[in-house]
Design a protein around this motif. Structure first.
Motif, PDB file in Angstrom:
ATOM      1  N   ASP A 104       7.806  16.980   3.067  1.00  0.00           N
ATOM      2  CA  ASP A 104       8.558  17.068   1.824  1.00  0.00           C
ATOM      3  C   ASP A 104       8.311  15.796   1.017  1.00  0.00           C
ATOM      4  OD1 ASP A 104      12.107  17.196   1.017  1.00  0.00           O
ATOM      5  OD2 ASP A 104      10.329  17.858  -0.080  1.00  0.00           O
ATOM      6  N   VAL A 105       7.204  15.781   0.268  1.00  0.00           N
ATOM      7  CA  VAL A 105       6.841  14.575  -0.490  1.00  0.00           C
ATOM      8  C   VAL A 105       6.443  14.964  -1.909  1.00  0.00           C
ATOM      9  CG1 VAL A 105       6.100  13.087   1.358  1.00  0.00           C
ATOM     10  CG2 VAL A 105       4.517  14.761   0.471  1.00  0.00           C
ATOM     11  N   GLU A 106       6.435  13.943  -2.769  1.00  0.00           N
ATOM     12  CA  GLU A 106       5.968  14.105  -4.143  1.00  0.00           C
ATOM     13  C   GLU A 106       4.604  13.429  -4.272  1.00  0.00           C
ATOM     14  OE1 GLU A 106       7.606  15.667  -6.646  1.00  0.00           O
ATOM     15  OE2 GLU A 106       9.018  16.292  -5.096  1.00  0.00           O
ATOM     16  N   PRO A 107       3.776  13.902  -5.214  1.00  0.00           N
ATOM     17  CA  PRO A 107       2.454  13.285  -5.379  1.00  0.00           C
ATOM     18  C   PRO A 107       2.516  11.789  -5.649  1.00  0.00           C
ATOM     19  CG  PRO A 107       2.559  15.326  -6.606  1.00  0.00           C
ATOM     20  CD  PRO A 107       3.938  15.077  -6.084  1.00  0.00           C
ATOM     21  N   ILE A 108       3.534  11.376  -6.412  1.00  0.00           N
ATOM     22  CA  ILE A 108       3.595   9.964  -6.772  1.00  0.00           C
ATOM     23  C   ILE A 108       3.918   9.091  -5.548  1.00  0.00           C
ATOM     24  CG2 ILE A 108       6.054   9.809  -7.452  1.00  0.00           C
ATOM     25  CD1 ILE A 108       4.180   8.515 -10.044  1.00  0.00           C
ATOM     26  N   GLN A 109       4.712   9.656  -4.633  1.00  0.00           N
ATOM     27  CA  GLN A 109       5.012   8.910  -3.408  1.00  0.00           C
ATOM     28  C   GLN A 109       3.755   8.723  -2.584  1.00  0.00           C
ATOM     29  OE1 GLN A 109       7.950  11.596  -1.759  1.00  0.00           O
ATOM     30  NE2 GLN A 109       9.552  10.065  -1.985  1.00  0.00           N
ATOM     31  N   VAL A 110       2.949   9.794  -2.486  1.00  0.00           N
ATOM     32  CA  VAL A 110       1.718   9.707  -1.700  1.00  0.00           C
ATOM     33  C   VAL A 110       0.787   8.674  -2.307  1.00  0.00           C
ATOM     34  CG1 VAL A 110      -0.293  10.988  -0.884  1.00  0.00           C
ATOM     35  CG2 VAL A 110       1.917  12.086  -0.949  1.00  0.00           C
ATOM     36  N   ARG A 111       0.683   8.688  -3.627  1.00  0.00           N
ATOM     37  CA  ARG A 111      -0.193   7.733  -4.298  1.00  0.00           C
ATOM     38  C   ARG A 111       0.269   6.297  -4.033  1.00  0.00           C
ATOM     39  NH1 ARG A 111       0.328   6.538 -10.426  1.00  0.00           N
ATOM     40  NH2 ARG A 111       1.813   5.173  -9.428  1.00  0.00           N
ATOM     41  N   ASN A 112       1.577   6.063  -4.143  1.00  0.00           N
ATOM     42  CA  ASN A 112       2.086   4.708  -3.912  1.00  0.00           C
ATOM     43  C   ASN A 112       1.832   4.257  -2.486  1.00  0.00           C
ATOM     44  OD1 ASN A 112       2.985   4.598  -6.508  1.00  0.00           O
ATOM     45  ND2 ASN A 112       5.100   5.166  -6.020  1.00  0.00           N
ATOM     46  N   ARG A 113       2.036   5.165  -1.537  1.00  0.00           N
ATOM     47  CA  ARG A 113       1.815   4.786  -0.140  1.00  0.00           C
ATOM     48  C   ARG A 113       0.352   4.509   0.148  1.00  0.00           C
ATOM     49  NH1 ARG A 113       6.101   9.279   2.004  1.00  0.00           N
ATOM     50  NH2 ARG A 113       7.921   8.126   1.292  1.00  0.00           N
ATOM     51  N   LEU A 114      -0.534   5.244  -0.526  1.00  0.00           N
ATOM     52  CA  LEU A 114      -1.967   4.979  -0.332  1.00  0.00           C
ATOM     53  C   LEU A 114      -2.329   3.576  -0.810  1.00  0.00           C
ATOM     54  CD1 LEU A 114      -3.637   8.322  -1.442  1.00  0.00           C
ATOM     55  CD2 LEU A 114      -3.644   7.340   0.825  1.00  0.00           C
ATOM     56  N   ILE A 115      -1.787   3.201  -1.958  1.00  0.00           N
ATOM     57  CA  ILE A 115      -2.097   1.875  -2.488  1.00  0.00           C
ATOM     58  C   ILE A 115      -1.452   0.804  -1.611  1.00  0.00           C
ATOM     59  CG2 ILE A 115      -1.788   0.359  -4.474  1.00  0.00           C
ATOM     60  CD1 ILE A 115      -1.887   2.896  -6.200  1.00  0.00           C
ATOM     61  N   GLU A 116      -0.217   1.052  -1.182  1.00  0.00           N
ATOM     62  CA  GLU A 116       0.478   0.054  -0.364  1.00  0.00           C
ATOM     63  C   GLU A 116      -0.186  -0.152   0.985  1.00  0.00           C
ATOM     64  OE1 GLU A 116       4.921   0.960  -2.131  1.00  0.00           O
ATOM     65  OE2 GLU A 116       4.423   1.498  -0.072  1.00  0.00           O
ATOM     66  N   SER A 117      -0.936   0.823   1.452  1.00  0.00           N
ATOM     67  CA  SER A 117      -1.565   0.679   2.772  1.00  0.00           C
ATOM     68  C   SER A 117      -2.629  -0.404   2.756  1.00  0.00           C
ATOM     69  CB  SER A 117      -2.186   1.999   3.219  1.00  0.00           C
ATOM     70  OG  SER A 117      -3.342   2.265   2.480  1.00  0.00           O
ATOM     71  N   LEU A 118      -3.039  -0.846   1.557  1.00  0.00           N
ATOM     72  CA  LEU A 118      -4.035  -1.917   1.481  1.00  0.00           C
ATOM     73  C   LEU A 118      -3.411  -3.247   1.096  1.00  0.00           C
ATOM     74  CD1 LEU A 118      -6.934  -0.056  -0.334  1.00  0.00           C
ATOM     75  CD2 LEU A 118      -6.808  -0.674   2.049  1.00  0.00           C
ATOM     76  N   ILE A 119      -2.095  -3.293   1.007  1.00  0.00           N
ATOM     77  CA  ILE A 119      -1.435  -4.530   0.577  1.00  0.00           C
ATOM     78  C   ILE A 119      -0.580  -5.047   1.719  1.00  0.00           C
ATOM     79  CG2 ILE A 119       0.126  -5.549  -1.108  1.00  0.00           C
ATOM     80  CD1 ILE A 119      -0.585  -3.254  -2.976  1.00  0.00           C
ATOM     81  N   PRO A 120      -1.027  -6.116   2.387  1.00  0.00           N
ATOM     82  CA  PRO A 120      -0.209  -6.649   3.485  1.00  0.00           C
ATOM     83  C   PRO A 120       1.045  -7.315   2.935  1.00  0.00           C
ATOM     84  CG  PRO A 120      -2.404  -7.636   3.445  1.00  0.00           C
ATOM     85  CD  PRO A 120      -2.261  -6.870   2.204  1.00  0.00           C
ATOM     86  N   VAL A 121       2.163  -7.060   3.603  1.00  0.00           N
ATOM     87  CA  VAL A 121       3.423  -7.637   3.156  1.00  0.00           C
ATOM     88  C   VAL A 121       3.691  -8.883   3.973  1.00  0.00           C
ATOM     89  CG1 VAL A 121       5.864  -7.201   2.848  1.00  0.00           C
ATOM     90  CG2 VAL A 121       4.247  -5.330   2.640  1.00  0.00           C
ATOM     91  N   ARG A 122       4.113  -9.962   3.318  1.00  0.00           N
ATOM     92  CA  ARG A 122       4.242 -11.225   4.031  1.00  0.00           C
ATOM     93  C   ARG A 122       5.577 -11.382   4.740  1.00  0.00           C
ATOM     94  NH1 ARG A 122       2.495 -15.701  -0.084  1.00  0.00           N
ATOM     95  NH2 ARG A 122       2.653 -16.985   1.747  1.00  0.00           N
ATOM     96  N   MET A 123       6.550 -10.564   4.377  1.00  0.00           N
ATOM     97  CA  MET A 123       7.885 -10.744   4.932  1.00  0.00           C
ATOM     98  C   MET A 123       7.935 -10.135   6.327  1.00  0.00           C
ATOM     99  SD  MET A 123      10.928 -11.710   3.523  1.00  0.00           S
ATOM    100  CE  MET A 123      10.998 -11.131   1.841  1.00  0.00           C
ATOM    101  N   ILE A 124       8.028 -10.969   7.358  1.00  0.00           N
ATOM    102  CA  ILE A 124       8.039 -10.410   8.711  1.00  0.00           C
ATOM    103  C   ILE A 124       9.329 -10.745   9.453  1.00  0.00           C
ATOM    104  CG2 ILE A 124       5.546 -10.314   8.991  1.00  0.00           C
ATOM    105  CD1 ILE A 124       5.714 -12.954  10.475  1.00  0.00           C
ATOM    106  N   ASN A 125      10.316 -11.232   8.727  1.00  0.00           N
ATOM    107  CA  ASN A 125      11.547 -11.639   9.399  1.00  0.00           C
ATOM    108  C   ASN A 125      12.463 -10.484   9.736  1.00  0.00           C
ATOM    109  OD1 ASN A 125      10.810 -14.302   9.294  1.00  0.00           O
ATOM    110  ND2 ASN A 125      11.619 -14.542   7.217  1.00  0.00           N
ATOM    111  N   PHE A 126      12.381  -9.424   8.954  1.00  0.00           N
ATOM    112  CA  PHE A 126      13.187  -8.254   9.306  1.00  0.00           C
ATOM    113  C   PHE A 126      12.288  -7.027   9.268  1.00  0.00           C
ATOM    114  CE2 PHE A 126      13.611  -8.930   4.785  1.00  0.00           C
ATOM    115  CZ  PHE A 126      13.411  -7.670   4.248  1.00  0.00           C
ATOM    116  N   PRO A 127      12.691  -5.974  10.002  1.00  0.00           N
ATOM    117  CA  PRO A 127      11.799  -4.816  10.155  1.00  0.00           C
ATOM    118  C   PRO A 127      11.429  -4.197   8.820  1.00  0.00           C
ATOM    119  CG  PRO A 127      13.596  -4.665  11.699  1.00  0.00           C
ATOM    120  CD  PRO A 127      13.887  -5.836  10.836  1.00  0.00           C
ATOM    121  N   GLN A 128      10.131  -4.024   8.619  1.00  0.00           N
ATOM    122  CA  GLN A 128       9.659  -3.399   7.382  1.00  0.00           C
ATOM    123  C   GLN A 128       9.793  -1.893   7.486  1.00  0.00           C
ATOM    124  OE1 GLN A 128       5.767  -4.528   6.194  1.00  0.00           O
ATOM    125  NE2 GLN A 128       6.117  -6.668   6.668  1.00  0.00           N
TER     126      GLN A 128
END
Lengths: 243, 342
Positions: free
Chosen positions: B119-143
């Protein structure tokens, strides 16, 4: 059982004509559980009777003729008995081929597999004329693709849809691929032009198929999500045609 | 089944109705998905519907058995009772077995339990695809990890299509099996197998991640593989491949590693888990490139080099032979003349 007579009368009049758009057909209303309104006189797409075990496309009303035990002269023509109506097939084909025409949901009413099977055989024949005997691949990929799309569409939409309807829609939208394969007989598709044509045809096929699925199953905002797996499926057919 | 409905509530206000959890209508009791983004209640509706259907089926079958038993007994009279009894028993056993099998099938193979994950929207899929290449620096709490299966599944199928395209352009021949089977087996095997293995390691290392989240994370990580392979199957340069391998592969690996680090406690568990995932992810991309593309490199080297391809037949150097023959003939002639004139 009284509905069968109505189906029989409507067999050739069940509006499948281009001018006849906009007639009340099967629309999947996500707010409704899948029960269909009475008196519509249209075939329930989730009813598997037209698909499993019987001749594809056979309308229930025509059973009356064979059970009557009449003489030879009173038997109906073979095509009518088999439920094959070339005029309907032609009308559906023209509707599907036009990418700019809005989708008519009544295409999902009849599980007509005659047209799709005809297109698959034509695809195999055009590949054969290009020197590739890939009938087995065409049938195998069609079968696996239909089952995959059926599972995905059932997971994504609130309404249930039968495998026959999915196969019917995917089969009708395969026609541009047949044209590409016919073009490949005369001109090799392994260059830049070939790649461009293949991409265009894949886009055309998947746009038509996703338009019908999203309109009928109430997946209005998710047409892209339905189009992408269709594009992958048609892409595999394009690989067969190109290489 | 109806006994399970006993009301065990003692409170005057009715208490909590735990029918939905205890009635065994579903194998999915997923309390770990508290941070799930799907947020739909289809599971509950699906379970209730299924239970109602089961109860109707049971009563219908019981009624049908009683009716049939009555009719047949009357029809056959005394002679057919022994055979009739045997038939009835067999019928009852068959029905009970079928009921059990269909219950088990509905429990474990019911694809409706997967419905919320699509149950997803196209825009969510697109955002997740882009985010999969962006490492997040915040590791203090569960992402947060999206619990979704549409995107990962489409990425796996895309990888299959790209592999097929690559194999066809390079003229790969698979001797035992088919191209399609090999591609599907490789991609799905990696996705499911490595996800399971990393989930097992995460269980050992006490990381807070569910199987669904692992499947989703690894699936979206395949986006980098798709991009790199798509580019390098079209443009054949080794140096370009290595650059893309490091950049895209590295970015998606860093993203997955950051998520796992944020959900694991302790240096050694983090090292084991993230090291394994990074190694498998990067090596898989190397394998995909070299296993299915080597033949193109071989052919290009052969055509561009000065050497004659070994398979072709080489024409004999006839001008040399003729020269030698001529020279021999001349020498013989000269010798003969010398002898004759003497």
């Amino acid at each position: 059982m009284g509905d069968f007579k109505q189906y029989d009368e409507d067999f050739y009049r069940t509006g499948y004509y281009i001018d006849d758009q906009g007639q009340g057909g099967y629309i999947c209303d996500p707010n409704y559980p899948p029960e269909y309104q009475e008196g519509e006189g249209v075939c329930d797409p989730s009813m598997d009777a037209a698909y499993t075990g019987q001749v594809p496309g056979l309308a229930p009303g025509t059973m009356e003729y064979t059970a009557a035990g009449d003489g030879f002269e009173e038997e109906p023509p073979l095509l009518e008995e088999l439920g094959i109506n070339f005029d309907h097939i032609w009308q559906k084909t023209l509707t599907v081929l036009d990418p700019l025409k809005p989708a008519d949901s009544s295409i999902m009413n009849e599980t007509d597999l005659t047209g799709p099977v005809l297109f698959c055989i034509t695809l195999g024949a055009t590949l054969l004329m290009a020197g590739k005997s890939h009938f087995g691949y065409v049938y195998g990929i069609s079968a696996v693709g239909c089952v995959g799309m059926y599972m995905l569409l059932n997971l994504m939409s609130m309404c249930s849809v039968s495998c026959g309807c999915v196969a019917s829609v995917l089969g009708y939208c395969l026609l541009p691929m047949v044209a590409l394969s016919a073009f490949a007989i005369f001109y090799s598709l392994q260059g830049l032009l070939g790649m461009f044509l293949a991409l265009l045809v894949i886009g055309w096929c998947s746009h038509s198929a996703s338009k019908i699925f999203s309109t009928t199953l109430g997946l209005a905002g998710q047409q892209l999500l339905v189009a992408y797996p269709c594009a992958l499926l048609y892409g595999v057919f394009a690989l067969l045609s190109v290489f | 089944m109806s006994e399970g409905n006993k009301n065990t509530n003692t409170e005057p206000w009715g208490g909590f109705d735990d029918n939905l959890i205890q009635r065994g209508g579903s194998a999915v009791i997923d309390m770990e998905n508290m941070d799930d983004t799907s947020g739909s209640s289809f599971e509950d509706v699906g379970e209730m519907h299924q239970r109602m259907k089961d109860e109707e089926e049971v009563t219908a079958e019981a009624a049908a058995t009683e009716e049939e038993g009555g009719e047949d007994g009357e029809f056959l009279g005394m002679k057919g009772i022994k055979g009739q009894l045997g038939r009835q028993v067999a019928d009852e056993v068959w029905r009970a077995g079928k009921r059990q099998a269909s219950k088990a099938f509905n429990l474990y193979a019911n694809i409706d339990i997967l419905r919320p994950y699509f149950d997803v929207e196209p825009i969510q899929v697109r955002n997740r695809l882009i985010e999969s290449l962006i490492p997040v620096r915040m590791i203090n709490f569960p992402q947060k990890v999206a619990g979704e299966l549409y995107g990962p599944m489409m990425l796996v199928f895309t990888l299959v299509a790209i592999l097929l395209h690559g194999m066809k352009t390079s003229g790969t021949v698979i001797r035992e099996g088919t191209l399609m089977g090999t591609a599907i087996g490789t991609c799905f095997g990696y996705w499911l197998g490595v996800s399971s293995f990393i989930y097992f390691l995460a269980y050992l290392c006490n990381a807070q991640i569910t199987m669904l989240q692992m499947l989703s994370l690894l699936g979206y990580g395949l986006f980098s593989h798709c991009v790199v392979l798509f580019v390098t199957y079209s443009v054949h340069f080794h140096s370009l491949f290595y650059l893309l391998w490091l950049v895209f592969g590295g970015l998606s690996t860093l993203r997955m590693v950051a998520v796992l680090i944020s959900r694991t406690v302790g240096q050694t568990p983090r090292l084991i888990l993230c090291g394994t995932l990074a190694a498998l992810h990067m090596l898989f991309l190397l394998y995909l490139h070299f296993a299915y593309h080597k033949i193109v490199e071989g052919i290009l080297d052969t055509l561009e080099g000065p050497n004659v391809p070994p398979i072709q037949r080489v024409a004999r150097d006839l001008p040399n032979a003729i020269t030698v023959l001529n020279a021999t003939g001349k020498a013989l002639a000269a010798g003969a003349d010398a002898i004759l004139t003497q």
